[in-house]
Design a protein around this motif. Structure first.
Motif, mmCIF file in Angstrom:
data_model
loop_
_atom_site.group_PDB
_atom_site.id
_atom_site.type_symbol
_atom_site.label_atom_id
_atom_site.label_comp_id
_atom_site.label_asym_id
_atom_site.label_seq_id
_atom_site.Cartn_x
_atom_site.Cartn_y
_atom_site.Cartn_z
ATOM 1 N N GLU A 10 0.831 -1.203 0.000
ATOM 2 C CA GLU A 10 0.000 0.000 0.000
ATOM 3 C C GLU A 10 0.868 1.257 0.000
ATOM 4 O O GLU A 10 0.593 2.219 -0.726
ATOM 5 N N GLU A 107 -5.978 -0.853 -2.148
ATOM 6 C CA GLU A 107 -6.901 -0.427 -1.082
ATOM 7 C C GLU A 107 -8.122 -1.348 -1.020
ATOM 8 O O GLU A 107 -8.580 -1.715 0.066
ATOM 9 N N THR A 108 -8.638 -1.721 -2.170
ATOM 10 C CA THR A 108 -9.783 -2.636 -2.218
ATOM 11 C C THR A 108 -9.398 -3.997 -1.647
ATOM 12 O O THR A 108 -10.163 -4.600 -0.883
ATOM 13 N N ARG A 110 -7.058 -4.590 0.558
ATOM 14 C CA ARG A 110 -6.926 -4.430 2.005
ATOM 15 C C ARG A 110 -8.291 -4.466 2.680
ATOM 16 O O ARG A 110 -8.481 -5.141 3.698
ATOM 17 N N LYS A 111 -9.265 -3.773 2.106
ATOM 18 C CA LYS A 111 -10.605 -3.753 2.699
ATOM 19 C C LYS A 111 -11.237 -5.141 2.698
ATOM 20 O O LYS A 111 -11.866 -5.539 3.678
ATOM 21 N N LYS A 112 -11.057 -5.873 1.618
ATOM 22 C CA LYS A 112 -11.609 -7.226 1.543
ATOM 23 C C LYS A 112 -10.953 -8.148 2.565
ATOM 24 O O LYS A 112 -11.630 -8.967 3.190
ATOM 25 N N GLN A 114 -9.616 -7.174 5.392
ATOM 26 C CA GLN A 114 -10.115 -6.759 6.702
ATOM 27 C C GLN A 114 -11.509 -7.318 6.965
ATOM 28 O O GLN A 114 -11.794 -7.793 8.057
ATOM 29 N N GLN A 115 -12.365 -7.274 5.967
ATOM 30 C CA GLN A 115 -13.717 -7.819 6.125
ATOM 31 C C GLN A 115 -13.673 -9.322 6.369
ATOM 32 O O GLN A 115 -14.391 -9.845 7.224
#
Length: 128
Positions: A10, A107-108, A110-112, A114-115
């Motif tokens: 990132e 970023e996408t 990372r978000k996935k 994290q979810q």
């Protein structure tokens, strides 16, 4: 890829995006400067046309021909500079879009992750 490598990725993609953005900034400033010079030239042309009708001898002495020749050459030169600058801008924008896309993809991701981690943790604590 492990989740510990993701923050580094990132940072790298963000740095690449910032680098491309900073490389594009002088090109955008040059484009704005050239547009401003063209606008100033347009203003001078309007003023010269107004003044030529008021000043006696302007056309008789050939001053109008000389001024129009200078204005035409200056406009041609500025338009050439603007075309070169816009070509550089297009190339820079393409590189910026690519860097932005990579940044967004990371970023996408990372978000996935994290979810997925939140779901896994909730499943551990609260059961199936």
């Amino acid at each position: 890829m492990t989740h510990t490598q993701l923050p580094d990725l990132e940072k790298v993609t963000n740095a690449a995006f910032q680098k491309q953005f900073q490389a594009l900034r002088p090109i955008l400033e040059a484009e704005a400067r050239i547009k401003q010079q063209l606008a100033r030239l347009d203003g001078q042309l309007r003023q010269a046309r107004q003044d030529s009708t008021k000043v006696e001898g302007y056309q008789v002495s050939g001053t109008d021909v000389l001024w129009n020749s200078w204005e035409s050459a200056t406009r041609r030169q500025l338009n050439l500079q603007l075309a070169r600058t816009r070509a550089q801008k297009l190339a820079g924008m393409e590189a910026l879009r690519t860097a932005f896309g990579r940044k967004q993809a990371v970023e996408t991701l990372r978000k996935k992750i994290q979810q997925a981690n939140r779901k896994a943790n909730a499943k551990k604590h609260f059961g199936p």
